[in-house]
Motif scaffolding. Sequence first.
Motif, mmCIF file in Angstrom:
data_model
loop_
_atom_site.group_PDB
_atom_site.id
_atom_site.type_symbol
_atom_site.label_atom_id
_atom_site.label_comp_id
_atom_site.label_asym_id
_atom_site.label_seq_id
_atom_site.Cartn_x
_atom_site.Cartn_y
_atom_site.Cartn_z
ATOM 1 N N ARG A 20 0.856 -1.203 0.000
ATOM 2 C CA ARG A 20 0.000 0.000 0.000
ATOM 3 C C ARG A 20 0.888 1.249 0.000
ATOM 4 O O ARG A 20 2.116 1.189 0.107
ATOM 5 C CB ARG A 20 -0.944 0.003 1.200
ATOM 6 C CG ARG A 20 -0.241 0.127 2.522
ATOM 7 C CD ARG A 20 -1.246 0.380 3.648
ATOM 8 N NE ARG A 20 -0.571 0.972 4.782
ATOM 9 C CZ ARG A 20 -0.707 0.573 6.044
ATOM 10 N NH1 ARG A 20 -1.503 -0.435 6.329
ATOM 11 N NH2 ARG A 20 -0.053 1.180 7.008
ATOM 12 N N ILE A 22 3.090 4.524 -0.527
ATOM 13 C CA ILE A 22 4.201 4.867 -1.416
ATOM 14 C C ILE A 22 4.760 3.606 -2.077
ATOM 15 O O ILE A 22 5.058 3.585 -3.275
ATOM 16 C CB ILE A 22 5.306 5.597 -0.613
ATOM 17 C CG1 ILE A 22 4.803 6.967 -0.150
ATOM 18 C CG2 ILE A 22 6.580 5.742 -1.445
ATOM 19 C CD1 ILE A 22 5.734 7.673 0.846
ATOM 20 N N ASP A 41 5.952 -7.993 2.029
ATOM 21 C CA ASP A 41 5.176 -7.242 3.025
ATOM 22 C C ASP A 41 4.615 -8.205 4.058
ATOM 23 O O ASP A 41 4.586 -9.425 3.841
ATOM 24 C CB ASP A 41 4.025 -6.484 2.325
ATOM 25 C CG ASP A 41 3.610 -5.228 3.086
ATOM 26 O OD1 ASP A 41 3.446 -5.302 4.326
ATOM 27 O OD2 ASP A 41 3.441 -4.175 2.459
ATOM 28 N N ASN A 43 1.507 -8.243 4.884
ATOM 29 C CA ASN A 43 0.205 -8.654 4.362
ATOM 30 C C ASN A 43 0.152 -8.430 2.859
ATOM 31 O O ASN A 43 0.671 -7.431 2.355
ATOM 32 C CB ASN A 43 -0.923 -7.841 5.021
ATOM 33 C CG ASN A 43 -1.016 -8.135 6.498
ATOM 34 O OD1 ASN A 43 -1.345 -9.248 6.892
ATOM 35 N ND2 ASN A 43 -0.686 -7.156 7.324
ATOM 36 N N ASN A 87 11.405 0.176 1.356
ATOM 37 C CA ASN A 87 10.333 1.150 1.586
ATOM 38 C C ASN A 87 9.591 0.933 2.908
ATOM 39 O O ASN A 87 9.075 1.893 3.486
ATOM 40 C CB ASN A 87 9.340 1.067 0.412
ATOM 41 C CG ASN A 87 8.024 1.725 0.714
ATOM 42 O OD1 ASN A 87 7.893 2.939 0.619
ATOM 43 N ND2 ASN A 87 7.023 0.924 1.100
ATOM 44 N N TYR A 151 11.430 7.906 15.032
ATOM 45 C CA TYR A 151 11.283 7.975 13.570
ATOM 46 C C TYR A 151 12.418 8.795 12.953
ATOM 47 O O TYR A 151 13.067 8.360 11.991
ATOM 48 C CB TYR A 151 9.922 8.588 13.223
ATOM 49 C CG TYR A 151 9.599 8.547 11.749
ATOM 50 C CD1 TYR A 151 9.282 7.341 11.124
ATOM 51 C CD2 TYR A 151 9.603 9.708 10.977
ATOM 52 C CE1 TYR A 151 8.979 7.295 9.770
ATOM 53 C CE2 TYR A 151 9.304 9.671 9.627
ATOM 54 C CZ TYR A 151 8.981 8.463 9.031
ATOM 55 O OH TYR A 151 8.688 8.420 7.677
ATOM 56 N N THR A 186 -0.681 9.351 2.507
ATOM 57 C CA THR A 186 -0.862 7.894 2.664
ATOM 58 C C THR A 186 -1.476 7.614 4.044
ATOM 59 O O THR A 186 -1.617 8.527 4.862
ATOM 60 C CB THR A 186 0.479 7.127 2.605
ATOM 61 O OG1 THR A 186 1.216 7.404 3.811
ATOM 62 C CG2 THR A 186 1.303 7.491 1.383
ATOM 63 N N ASN A 189 0.251 8.861 7.527
ATOM 64 C CA ASN A 189 0.016 10.140 8.205
ATOM 65 C C ASN A 189 -1.426 10.629 8.107
ATOM 66 O O ASN A 189 -1.739 11.727 8.573
ATOM 67 C CB ASN A 189 0.988 11.224 7.699
ATOM 68 C CG ASN A 189 0.962 11.340 6.196
ATOM 69 O OD1 ASN A 189 -0.062 11.051 5.602
ATOM 70 N ND2 ASN A 189 2.051 11.756 5.601
HETATM 71 P P1 NDP Z 1 2.248 2.993 4.935
HETATM 72 O O1 NDP Z 1 2.063 2.858 6.404
HETATM 73 O O2 NDP Z 1 1.088 3.436 4.102
HETATM 74 O O3 NDP Z 1 2.804 1.598 4.313
HETATM 75 C C1 NDP Z 1 3.886 0.951 4.938
HETATM 76 C C2 NDP Z 1 3.910 -0.491 4.455
HETATM 77 O O4 NDP Z 1 5.027 -1.143 5.108
HETATM 78 C C3 NDP Z 1 2.659 -1.260 4.875
HETATM 79 O O5 NDP Z 1 2.237 -2.098 3.809
HETATM 80 C C4 NDP Z 1 3.143 -2.075 6.061
HETATM 81 O O6 NDP Z 1 2.453 -3.288 6.276
HETATM 82 C C5 NDP Z 1 4.559 -2.380 5.644
HETATM 83 N N1 NDP Z 1 5.381 -2.826 6.780
HETATM 84 C C6 NDP Z 1 5.405 -2.340 8.044
HETATM 85 N N2 NDP Z 1 6.247 -3.042 8.820
HETATM 86 C C7 NDP Z 1 6.792 -4.002 8.002
HETATM 87 C C8 NDP Z 1 7.728 -5.044 8.218
HETATM 88 N N3 NDP Z 1 8.268 -5.280 9.427
HETATM 89 N N4 NDP Z 1 8.070 -5.832 7.180
HETATM 90 C C9 NDP Z 1 7.513 -5.633 5.953
HETATM 91 N N5 NDP Z 1 6.598 -4.674 5.692
HETATM 92 C C10 NDP Z 1 6.251 -3.864 6.711
HETATM 93 O O7 NDP Z 1 3.497 3.964 4.733
HETATM 94 P P2 NDP Z 1 3.882 4.994 3.562
HETATM 95 O O8 NDP Z 1 3.551 4.401 2.252
HETATM 96 O O9 NDP Z 1 3.385 6.333 3.914
HETATM 97 O O10 NDP Z 1 5.467 5.055 3.788
HETATM 98 C C11 NDP Z 1 6.363 4.230 3.064
HETATM 99 C C12 NDP Z 1 7.783 4.662 3.417
HETATM 100 O O11 NDP Z 1 7.945 6.048 3.131
HETATM 101 C C13 NDP Z 1 8.125 4.501 4.903
HETATM 102 O O12 NDP Z 1 9.475 4.107 5.025
HETATM 103 C C14 NDP Z 1 7.935 5.898 5.455
HETATM 104 O O13 NDP Z 1 8.707 6.129 6.598
HETATM 105 C C15 NDP Z 1 8.419 6.721 4.277
HETATM 106 N N6 NDP Z 1 7.945 8.100 4.268
HETATM 107 C C16 NDP Z 1 6.598 8.382 4.235
HETATM 108 C C17 NDP Z 1 6.169 9.695 4.210
HETATM 109 C C18 NDP Z 1 4.733 10.077 4.158
HETATM 110 O O14 NDP Z 1 4.434 11.271 4.280
HETATM 111 N N7 NDP Z 1 3.805 9.151 3.976
HETATM 112 C C19 NDP Z 1 7.133 10.814 4.239
HETATM 113 C C20 NDP Z 1 8.519 10.400 4.279
HETATM 114 C C21 NDP Z 1 8.891 9.088 4.278
HETATM 115 P P3 NDP Z 1 1.138 -3.325 7.246
HETATM 116 O O15 NDP Z 1 0.105 -2.556 6.509
HETATM 117 O O16 NDP Z 1 0.819 -4.764 7.380
HETATM 118 O O17 NDP Z 1 1.549 -2.681 8.538
#
Ligand code: NDP
Length: 258
Positions: A20, A22, A41, A43, A87, A151, A186, A189
């Motif tokens: 999901r 980014i 991932d 899930n 990611n 973070y 996303t 946040n």
């Molecule tokens: P989301 O929370 O929407 O998606 C994160 C994804 O990572 C989810 O599918 C989640 O799975 C998965 N995940 C979490 N823990 C694990 C794990 N241990 N192993 C494998 N997968 C895992 O996040 P974003 O898309 O917003 O963010 C993606 C990246 O971008 C992150 O690194 C975030 O820090 C970074 N980022 C995001 C920003 C933003 O504004 N959104 C800004 C700057 C950086 P599940 O759903 O099952 O928890």
Amino acid sequence: MSDHRDVLDGRVAVVTGGSRGIGRAIVQHLARAGATVVIGDLNEPSDLDDGGSITCAHLDVATEDSVVTFISEVVASHGNLDIVVNNAGIMFEEPVVGHSVDRWTKALAVNLTGPFLMAKHAAEHLAARQGIVVNIGSIEGYACNPNHAAYAATKGGVHGLTKALAVDLGPMGIRCNAVAPGWIDTELNASYIDSHPDRDKIVDALAKLHPIGRIGDPTDVADVVTWLAGPDSAFVTGQVITIDGGRTARPNLPSALW
Ligand code: NDP
């Protein structure tokens, strides 16, 4: 600049946390550029719809055994591994005083140890293929919002790790870069905005923090990651590219002045 869309034809990419947000946008962009993409991932997404070039396998980036198994399965299924996009990430709010050590450790494990483990175990495969690592950092690797100590520390660590990987793996023919996104719309946040009684007002105020007048979309990040994963960035390594609509280019002023 390459003039065809299939710049990643024949390449095999993995995107952690690609179900999901980014990560999902990155998965779709890489596949559109011709790559075979495996989402790693916790899930699986319910709507894989691309005709087979995108698949998903279970991965917990915080657990070394899971990383080893995932990478072995990808190589066994597809023959190669060319591109790793780190990611997966988690974010939560907790003040430094009273901060739970368990949550601190969890943030480190997912956000920082995860990319390290992926690079460590993918390197031998990437080396044979002029491989690429792209890490997802954050503008919170440069600065920090309140109650984001874990973070921000992990994202600063990701930026440092990116340089370390570029230096250590460069002689193996592997490039490593990071992107540092700003506010991207996303689920990570959304709770900040959705919990506010006047959502539109908050979206408007957030947009005004950005010189280009809007918050980011996952596709804004995916475009840059796809460029870093492809041949047009062949001489770029060890860099952190900020994707924030100019937000960090403008120092804060009292809102009454603008
Ligand atoms: P989301 O929370 O929407 O998606 C994160 C994804 O990572 C989810 O599918 C989640 O799975 C998965 N995940 C979490 N823990 C694990 C794990 N241990 N192993 C494998 N997968 C895992 O996040 P974003 O898309 O917003 O963010 C993606 C990246 O971008 C992150 O690194 C975030 O820090 C970074 N980022 C995001 C920003 C933003 O504004 N959104 C800004 C700057 C950086 P599940 O759903 O099952 O928890």
